[in-house]
Design a protein around this motif. Structure first.
Motif, PDB file in Angstrom:
ATOM      1  N   ILE A  90       0.717  -1.054  -0.081  1.00  0.00           N
ATOM      2  CA  ILE A  90      -0.082  -0.096  -0.037  1.00  0.00           C
ATOM      3  C   ILE A  90       1.011   1.281   0.104  1.00  0.00           C
ATOM      4  O   ILE A  90       1.721   1.574   0.782  1.00  0.00           O
ATOM      5  CB  ILE A  90      -0.968   0.227   1.197  1.00  0.00           C
ATOM      6  CG1 ILE A  90      -1.972  -1.311   1.302  1.00  0.00           C
ATOM      7  CG2 ILE A  90      -1.771   1.186   1.196  1.00  0.00           C
ATOM      8  CD1 ILE A  90      -2.789  -1.365   2.523  1.00  0.00           C
ATOM      9  N   ALA A  91       0.973   2.056  -1.154  1.00  0.00           N
ATOM     10  CA  ALA A  91       1.603   2.948  -1.354  1.00  0.00           C
ATOM     11  C   ALA A  91       3.269   2.899  -1.031  1.00  0.00           C
ATOM     12  O   ALA A  91       3.714   3.510  -0.169  1.00  0.00           O
ATOM     13  CB  ALA A  91       1.209   4.359  -0.638  1.00  0.00           C
ATOM     14  N   ARG A  92       3.852   1.943  -1.462  1.00  0.00           N
ATOM     15  CA  ARG A  92       5.153   1.541  -1.246  1.00  0.00           C
ATOM     16  C   ARG A  92       5.382   1.219   0.194  1.00  0.00           C
ATOM     17  O   ARG A  92       6.622   1.343   0.818  1.00  0.00           O
ATOM     18  CB  ARG A  92       6.228   2.923  -1.687  1.00  0.00           C
ATOM     19  CG  ARG A  92       6.127   3.329  -2.953  1.00  0.00           C
ATOM     20  CD  ARG A  92       6.301   2.114  -4.005  1.00  0.00           C
ATOM     21  NE  ARG A  92       7.749   1.742  -3.668  1.00  0.00           N
ATOM     22  CZ  ARG A  92       8.437   0.852  -4.611  1.00  0.00           C
ATOM     23  NH1 ARG A  92       7.785  -0.073  -5.281  1.00  0.00           N
ATOM     24  NH2 ARG A  92       9.712   0.456  -4.368  1.00  0.00           N
ATOM     25  N   THR A  93       4.484   0.707   0.979  1.00  0.00           N
ATOM     26  CA  THR A  93       4.592   0.159   2.143  1.00  0.00           C
ATOM     27  C   THR A  93       4.033  -1.271   2.043  1.00  0.00           C
ATOM     28  O   THR A  93       3.206  -1.669   1.582  1.00  0.00           O
ATOM     29  CB  THR A  93       3.763   0.887   3.202  1.00  0.00           C
ATOM     30  OG1 THR A  93       4.393   2.286   3.439  1.00  0.00           O
ATOM     31  CG2 THR A  93       3.733   0.029   4.623  1.00  0.00           C
ATOM     32  N   LEU A  94       4.868  -2.245   2.328  1.00  0.00           N
ATOM     33  CA  LEU A  94       4.547  -3.567   2.389  1.00  0.00           C
ATOM     34  C   LEU A  94       3.965  -4.157   3.597  1.00  0.00           C
ATOM     35  O   LEU A  94       4.346  -3.496   4.874  1.00  0.00           O
ATOM     36  CB  LEU A  94       5.688  -4.558   2.448  1.00  0.00           C
ATOM     37  CG  LEU A  94       5.562  -6.207   2.160  1.00  0.00           C
ATOM     38  CD1 LEU A  94       5.309  -6.425   0.897  1.00  0.00           C
ATOM     39  CD2 LEU A  94       6.682  -6.848   2.872  1.00  0.00           C
ATOM     40  N   VAL A  95       2.734  -4.636   3.476  1.00  0.00           N
ATOM     41  CA  VAL A  95       1.739  -5.249   4.712  1.00  0.00           C
ATOM     42  C   VAL A  95       1.916  -6.715   4.528  1.00  0.00           C
ATOM     43  O   VAL A  95       1.530  -7.193   3.663  1.00  0.00           O
ATOM     44  CB  VAL A  95       0.406  -4.659   4.539  1.00  0.00           C
ATOM     45  CG1 VAL A  95      -0.524  -4.866   5.795  1.00  0.00           C
ATOM     46  CG2 VAL A  95       0.505  -3.014   4.476  1.00  0.00           C
ATOM     47  N   PHE A  96       2.487  -7.225   5.546  1.00  0.00           N
ATOM     48  CA  PHE A  96       2.600  -8.537   5.790  1.00  0.00           C
ATOM     49  C   PHE A  96       2.093  -9.196   7.035  1.00  0.00           C
ATOM     50  O   PHE A  96       2.573  -8.822   8.005  1.00  0.00           O
ATOM     51  CB  PHE A  96       4.112  -9.004   5.659  1.00  0.00           C
ATOM     52  CG  PHE A  96       4.388 -10.523   5.807  1.00  0.00           C
ATOM     53  CD1 PHE A  96       3.974 -11.348   4.735  1.00  0.00           C
ATOM     54  CD2 PHE A  96       4.997 -11.039   6.954  1.00  0.00           C
ATOM     55  CE1 PHE A  96       4.184 -12.889   4.974  1.00  0.00           C
ATOM     56  CE2 PHE A  96       5.255 -12.307   6.981  1.00  0.00           C
ATOM     57  CZ  PHE A  96       5.001 -13.251   5.980  1.00  0.00           C
ATOM     58  N   ASP A  97       0.989  -9.850   6.901  1.00  0.00           N
ATOM     59  CA  ASP A  97       0.317 -10.358   8.081  1.00  0.00           C
ATOM     60  C   ASP A  97       0.121 -11.914   8.067  1.00  0.00           C
ATOM     61  O   ASP A  97       0.107 -12.563   7.177  1.00  0.00           O
ATOM     62  CB  ASP A  97      -1.242  -9.742   8.188  1.00  0.00           C
ATOM     63  CG  ASP A  97      -2.027 -10.065   7.312  1.00  0.00           C
ATOM     64  OD1 ASP A  97      -2.533 -11.142   7.241  1.00  0.00           O
ATOM     65  OD2 ASP A  97      -2.425  -9.081   6.221  1.00  0.00           O
ATOM     66  N   VAL A  98       0.224 -12.339   9.419  1.00  0.00           N
ATOM     67  CA  VAL A  98       0.057 -13.790   9.681  1.00  0.00           C
ATOM     68  C   VAL A  98      -0.992 -13.998  10.670  1.00  0.00           C
ATOM     69  O   VAL A  98      -1.015 -13.370  11.786  1.00  0.00           O
ATOM     70  CB  VAL A  98       1.528 -14.144  10.269  1.00  0.00           C
ATOM     71  CG1 VAL A  98       1.357 -15.848  10.656  1.00  0.00           C
ATOM     72  CG2 VAL A  98       2.442 -13.923   9.450  1.00  0.00           C
TER      73      VAL A  98
END
Length: 236
Positions: A175-183
């Motif tokens: 999102i807008a050059r931000t990585l969102v990684f969820d587990v």
């Protein structure tokens, strides 16, 4: 003084000046060569030390790593075996960190997916991997790769060891050059106080690694139960 004497004097002065300049250049070149030689010697010593360190780490890996893997096969409870596998992988990280090459984000994610699938299969669980097709693929340096791996691995370890998860979802998007990684796991979930404090269970180390990535990490209830770990960090 005759014109001839003046010409000879001027010529001698010019020759002296040229010789002085030549001597200065030779002295400067000698200093440079001595510095280069010292640098080469220091470089060779550093290479020798690095090679010796790699050799010692390889010996440790072959010896201790093999014994830990033998212990995995001797354990009967899946969670115990997974704990030892996690220790083995952490040990391999220490060994490989010296030689580890940087890679791209997609390469790192592919390795995380492969490792997690193997861990969950051995533990009798399964992985639901969700990755956005437009996920960017910037280069990551060695430290970034290591931090991302260790956060993902610790999240899986907690889900198996404390959440008794039978299914884990890993979701990746940008999102807008931000990585969102969820587990997210399908376990019983954490109490509200535990979610607020998120202390223990390796979370301090996960926070430290998220900060090293110039990002943040949070814990929240899963949409359909369980616990969700959310890592966010900027991509360059």
């Amino acid at each position: 003084m005759s014109w001839l004497a003046l010409i000879i004097t001027a010529a001698l002065a010019l020759v002296a000046a040229l010789l002085w300049r030549r001597q200065r250049r030779l002295q400067d070149e000698l200093v440079r060569l001595r510095g280069a030689l010292a640098t080469d010697v220091a470089s060779e010593r550093l290479k020798a030390a690095a090679e010796e360190r790699r050799r010692l780490l390889a010996d440790l890996h072959d010896d201790i790593g093999a014994k830990l893997l033998n212990l995995v096969h001797a354990l009967e409870r899946p969670e115990q075996a997974d704990l030892v596998r996690s220790v083995v992988q952490d040990f391999r990280d220490v060994v490989s960190r010296t030689n580890q090459d940087a890679c791209t984000l997609l390469q790192a994610l592919g390795q995380i997916r492969e490792e997690t699938e193997a861990r969950l299969e051995a533990a009798g669980s399964r992985l639901d991997w969700q990755q956005a097709p437009d996920t960017p693929d910037p280069d990551l340096d060695e430290a970034q790769v290591l931090h991302l791996f260790r956060i993902a691995r610790e999240a899986v370890t907690n889900a198996l060891r404390h959440g008794q998860a039978t299914r884990i979802r890993m979701r990746v998007r940008a999102i807008a050059r931000t990585l969102v990684f969820d587990v997210t796991d399908d376990g019983p979930g954490l109490a509200a106080a535990e979610l607020t404090q998120a202390s223990g269970r390796g979370t301090a180390g996960m926070r430290h690694r998220a900060e090293a990535l110039h990002g943040s990490i949070d814990w929240a209830p899963g949409t359909t139960g369980g616990t969700k770990v959310i890592l966010q960090f900027p991509l360059h």
